[in-house]
Design a protein around this motif. Sequence first.
Motif, PDB file in Angstrom:
ATOM      1  N   PRO A   1      -7.008  13.768   8.742  1.00 12.40           N
ATOM      2  CA  PRO A   1      -8.071  12.298   8.201  1.00 12.40           C
ATOM      3  C   PRO A   1      -7.039  11.409   7.013  1.00 12.40           C
ATOM      4  N   PHE A   2      -8.242  10.211   6.544  1.00 10.86           N
ATOM      5  CA  PHE A   2      -7.392   9.331   6.335  1.00 10.86           C
ATOM      6  C   PHE A   2      -8.230   8.283   4.906  1.00 10.86           C
ATOM      7  N   PHE A   3      -8.554   8.381   3.669  1.00 14.73           N
ATOM      8  CA  PHE A   3      -8.671   7.898   2.310  1.00 14.73           C
ATOM      9  C   PHE A   3      -8.758   6.054   2.478  1.00 14.73           C
TER      10      PHE A   3
ATOM     11  N   VAL B   1       1.391  -1.321  -0.184  1.00 17.22           N
ATOM     12  CA  VAL B   1      -0.189   0.300  -0.068  1.00 17.22           C
ATOM     13  C   VAL B   1       0.405   1.280   0.014  1.00 17.22           C
ATOM     14  N   ILE B   2       0.787   2.147  -0.432  1.00 18.08           N
ATOM     15  CA  ILE B   2       1.649   3.848  -0.374  1.00 18.08           C
ATOM     16  C   ILE B   2       0.787   4.440  -0.151  1.00 18.08           C
ATOM     17  N   VAL B   3       1.099   5.001   0.982  1.00 13.58           N
ATOM     18  CA  VAL B   3       0.505   5.941   1.985  1.00 13.58           C
ATOM     19  C   VAL B   3       1.098   7.301   1.409  1.00 13.58           C
ATOM     20  N   VAL B   4      -0.054   8.008   0.415  1.00 13.90           N
ATOM     21  CA  VAL B   4       0.370   9.603  -0.443  1.00 13.90           C
ATOM     22  C   VAL B   4      -0.424  10.425   0.772  1.00 13.90           C
ATOM     23  N   PRO B   5       0.562  11.515   1.201  1.00 10.71           N
ATOM     24  CA  PRO B   5       0.267  12.848   1.663  1.00 10.71           C
ATOM     25  C   PRO B   5      -1.337  13.814   0.574  1.00 10.71           C
ATOM     26  N   ILE B   6      -1.880  13.822   1.100  1.00  3.65           N
ATOM     27  CA  ILE B   6      -3.076  14.981   0.343  1.00  3.65           C
ATOM     28  C   ILE B   6      -3.423  15.985   1.437  1.00  3.65           C
ATOM     29  N   ARG B   7      -4.364  16.685   0.295  1.00  4.89           N
ATOM     30  CA  ARG B   7      -5.238  17.682   2.255  1.00  4.89           C
ATOM     31  C   ARG B   7      -6.688  17.766   1.892  1.00  4.89           C
ATOM     32  N   TRP B   8      -7.277  17.507   3.022  1.00  7.50           N
ATOM     33  CA  TRP B   8      -8.473  17.658   3.001  1.00  7.50           C
ATOM     34  C   TRP B   8      -9.006  19.017   4.305  1.00  7.50           C
ATOM     35  N   GLN B   9      -9.322  20.460   2.922  1.00 10.59           N
ATOM     36  CA  GLN B   9      -9.952  21.500   2.958  1.00 10.59           C
ATOM     37  C   GLN B   9      -8.637  22.371   3.955  1.00 10.59           C
ATOM     38  N   ASN B  10      -7.399  22.137   3.259  1.00  8.80           N
ATOM     39  CA  ASN B  10      -6.024  23.181   3.597  1.00  8.80           C
ATOM     40  C   ASN B  10      -5.793  21.866   4.806  1.00  8.80           C
TER      41      ASN B  10
ATOM     42  N   GLN C   1     -24.309  14.553  -3.307  1.00 11.45           N
ATOM     43  CA  GLN C   1     -23.900  15.668  -4.579  1.00 11.45           C
ATOM     44  C   GLN C   1     -23.244  15.291  -5.555  1.00 11.45           C
ATOM     45  N   GLY C   2     -22.897  13.705  -5.380  1.00 13.67           N
ATOM     46  CA  GLY C   2     -21.606  13.304  -6.820  1.00 13.67           C
ATOM     47  C   GLY C   2     -20.511  14.000  -6.993  1.00 13.67           C
ATOM     48  N   GLU C   3     -19.943  14.205  -5.555  1.00 12.60           N
ATOM     49  CA  GLU C   3     -18.466  14.880  -5.526  1.00 12.60           C
ATOM     50  C   GLU C   3     -17.464  13.809  -5.264  1.00 12.60           C
ATOM     51  N   PRO C   4     -15.991  13.868  -5.942  1.00 18.45           N
ATOM     52  CA  PRO C   4     -15.326  12.937  -5.863  1.00 18.45           C
ATOM     53  C   PRO C   4     -15.074  12.814  -3.949  1.00 18.45           C
ATOM     54  N   MET C   5     -14.532  11.630  -3.154  1.00 11.31           N
ATOM     55  CA  MET C   5     -14.436  12.004  -2.181  1.00 11.31           C
ATOM     56  C   MET C   5     -12.393  12.645  -1.848  1.00 11.31           C
ATOM     57  N   TRP C   6     -11.841  12.540  -3.654  1.00 12.08           N
ATOM     58  CA  TRP C   6     -10.461  13.212  -3.527  1.00 12.08           C
ATOM     59  C   TRP C   6     -10.741  13.273  -3.876  1.00 12.08           C
TER      60      TRP C   6
END
Length: 181
Positions: A149-151, A109-118, A176-181
């Motif tokens: 959080p994580f996805f 599994v690759i753990v990728v750093p991303i942003r959620w609400q900055n 609303q059919g928006e992507p989670m990430w």
Amino acid sequence: MNKPGRNDPCSCGSGEKYKKCCGKVLTLVVSPPLPVRDCGSCTACCDGWMVGTINGHEMKPGTPCHYVREGGCSIYAERPTSPCKNFSCAWVVAGSPFPEQFRPDKLGVIVVPIRWQNQPAYLLRSAGRDPDEALLSWMKNYSVQTGRPFFYEEDGAKIGFGSVAFQQDMFRRAEQGEPMW
């Protein structure tokens, strides 16, 4: 104003001697630097688990990077900024909180750093397997401790773990059919 002597009353009015109050000498403890990690022979991000186009060659799940070879990238020094240089693996980044066994080619599994609400968040990306219960338990504990959080995906379903505000945002996005990430 002259600096008080070590045994003089402290000028702040505490009633303590200067040496035990404002003149107290503090011992600094310097932590050893965290080890610097590098990819080494891990090519999980290039082995067909991430998405991108490198010099006109498409990379996607099931299609490895055109330039990946045994032991690494054949164009590493000249690799493009996007997606290669812009990609960061949370296991490799400076100060990574993730243990040695989280190296993607070992973990699957690759753990990728991303942003959620900055704010910092993570995406667990399959590099051969879905996250197992041990990994999810570690990530849940880490998320609770840090508020990050994580996805992840499990059997094709997109799942998120985080605070109440995070869960509410994910529910709204799903409605609303928006992507989670």
